[in-house]
Design an enzyme around this catalytic site. Sequence first.
Site, mmCIF file in Angstrom:
data_model
loop_
_atom_site.group_PDB
_atom_site.id
_atom_site.type_symbol
_atom_site.label_atom_id
_atom_site.label_comp_id
_atom_site.label_asym_id
_atom_site.label_seq_id
_atom_site.Cartn_x
_atom_site.Cartn_y
_atom_site.Cartn_z
ATOM 1 N N ALA A 121 0.820 -1.213 0.000
ATOM 2 C CA ALA A 121 0.000 0.000 0.000
ATOM 3 C C ALA A 121 0.854 1.263 0.000
ATOM 4 C CB ALA A 121 -0.951 -0.001 1.187
ATOM 5 N N THR A 122 2.041 1.209 0.584
ATOM 6 C CA THR A 122 2.909 2.398 0.565
ATOM 7 C C THR A 122 3.232 2.773 -0.871
ATOM 8 O OG1 THR A 122 3.866 1.807 2.700
ATOM 9 C CG2 THR A 122 5.129 3.338 1.325
ATOM 10 N N ASN B 147 -6.056 3.029 10.452
ATOM 11 C CA ASN B 147 -5.273 1.911 10.982
ATOM 12 C C ASN B 147 -5.149 1.940 12.500
ATOM 13 O OD1 ASN B 147 -3.740 4.197 9.636
ATOM 14 N ND2 ASN B 147 -2.226 3.468 11.120
ATOM 15 N N GLN C 53 -6.567 -1.078 5.244
ATOM 16 C CA GLN C 53 -7.200 -1.685 6.417
ATOM 17 C C GLN C 53 -8.612 -2.187 6.117
ATOM 18 O OE1 GLN C 53 -5.904 -2.410 9.344
ATOM 19 N NE2 GLN C 53 -3.966 -1.339 9.146
ATOM 20 N N SER D 149 -3.136 -3.677 0.399
ATOM 21 C CA SER D 149 -1.901 -4.269 0.912
ATOM 22 C C SER D 149 -2.128 -5.740 1.230
ATOM 23 C CB SER D 149 -1.472 -3.530 2.183
ATOM 24 O OG SER D 149 -0.393 -4.221 2.782
ATOM 25 N N HIS E 224 -0.337 -7.866 3.176
ATOM 26 C CA HIS E 224 -0.080 -8.386 4.524
ATOM 27 C C HIS E 224 -1.080 -7.896 5.564
ATOM 28 C CE1 HIS E 224 2.050 -4.996 6.694
ATOM 29 N NE2 HIS E 224 2.200 -4.567 5.454
ATOM 30 N N THR F 230 10.051 -7.174 -12.745
ATOM 31 C CA THR F 230 9.509 -8.522 -12.907
ATOM 32 C C THR F 230 8.439 -8.766 -11.851
ATOM 33 O OG1 THR F 230 11.629 -9.259 -13.738
ATOM 34 C CG2 THR F 230 10.123 -10.976 -12.961
ATOM 35 N N CYS G 151 2.265 3.592 15.258
ATOM 36 C CA CYS G 151 2.547 3.867 13.859
ATOM 37 C C CYS G 151 3.469 5.040 13.671
ATOM 38 C CB CYS G 151 1.261 4.042 13.085
ATOM 39 S SG CYS G 151 0.492 2.434 12.857
#
Length: 386
Positions: free
Chosen positions: A72-73, A150, A178, A198, A200, A238, A324
């Site tokens: 997401a960053t 978040n 989120q 994202s 993860h 790739t 955070c």
Amino acid sequence: MQTPVYLDYHATTPVDRRVLAAMSPFFTTQFGNPASRHHFGWQAEAAVAHARGQVAKLIGAVADEIIFTSGATESNNLAIKGVMRRRPGAHLVTVATEHHAVLDPCKSLARAGHEVTFLPVGGDGRLDLERLRAALKPQTALISVMAANNETGVLQDLPAIGRLARERGIPLHSDAAQAAGKIPIDASAWAADLISLSGHKMYAPKGIGALYIRRGSVPGLMAEIEGGGQERGLRSGTLNVPGIVALGEAAALAMQEMAAESVRLAGLRDRLKNQLLAALPGIHVNGSLKHRLPHNLNVCFEEMDGEVLMMELGDLAISAGSACTAGTGGPSYVLLAMGVPKEWAQSALRFGLGRFTTAEEVDFAASRVIAAVRALRPAPAPPSPA
Ligand SMILES: *Cc1c(COP(=O)(O)O)cnc(C)c1O
């Protein structure tokens, strides 16, 4: 039950074993580069195409509207800088409670000569639509508003924000890291042009993410990463085939399980909240309870040193509200923006429940927090003689 108990699903989630099973052949036997024109390449290309469809479906999009990124960053950077850098000096509107992965690109654009508005939020953590409307200018080139926070899990009113953006002809970006896989997302109902995801945060691995780009919405989006021209030239490099397959599988599982999972987790979250509120005076829930992710609880305490409290809670993997801000300490900027007093905000605890959280773990967490707060608070004054 094993300790420490993991209640930090907003920070990251474990990879679901079904996701791991789906991705693992793409490390070994099906290792091809999707750009190669032979059996191995075609095999990988087909897997990527399938995953692209699965991710698209999760947010009501079509496959060719999905670009794979590292997370997401990167998606936020591509969306925000990609739109703004082709409009020198143009105006950008975002919100004070966004993740750093939105705030920092916005700040760097401000240094590069863009005008940036960071809108405040109300005490419930939500953006007031009239404030947004008033902030828009003829030269506003992008609105960026996160779907779910978040720290507090507070949801913004994306359909209403999207309608306003559409009315004014301004592209809308939403960081949905989120929200994705936790609450239903419909890119069309949100009228969003760009949505960041994202892996993860939704039971796929770290290092994979996606950006939804509505077809035809932001022509000329500028790439951040240039090279081999993959992902329609918007994200060279790739492809991370195992990660992409994992994100697709995670999206498909979320589609199947979201409805039941959100009911179960909201029940556990309320169980945690009710136990804490019943046992502890001087406790406050931060952020709207109505407009909130089902698996989030964020509380703070009167008369409590946050650092000492965290030290007492070593068998819980939870975050202080300020987690955070990456070890910089100090109260959370999200809570401060909501008007939470500094003395309370520094004791904030964020609980993030998830797919593998049990009632037993929630009860253990509640009892540990209750015991710690009671032990650390100054003893109540003895009743004065009548
Ligand atoms: C975790 C998170 C990010 C960063 O995502 P990565 O995939 O780790 O880069 C961005 N925004 C929000 C709201 C998040 O919760």
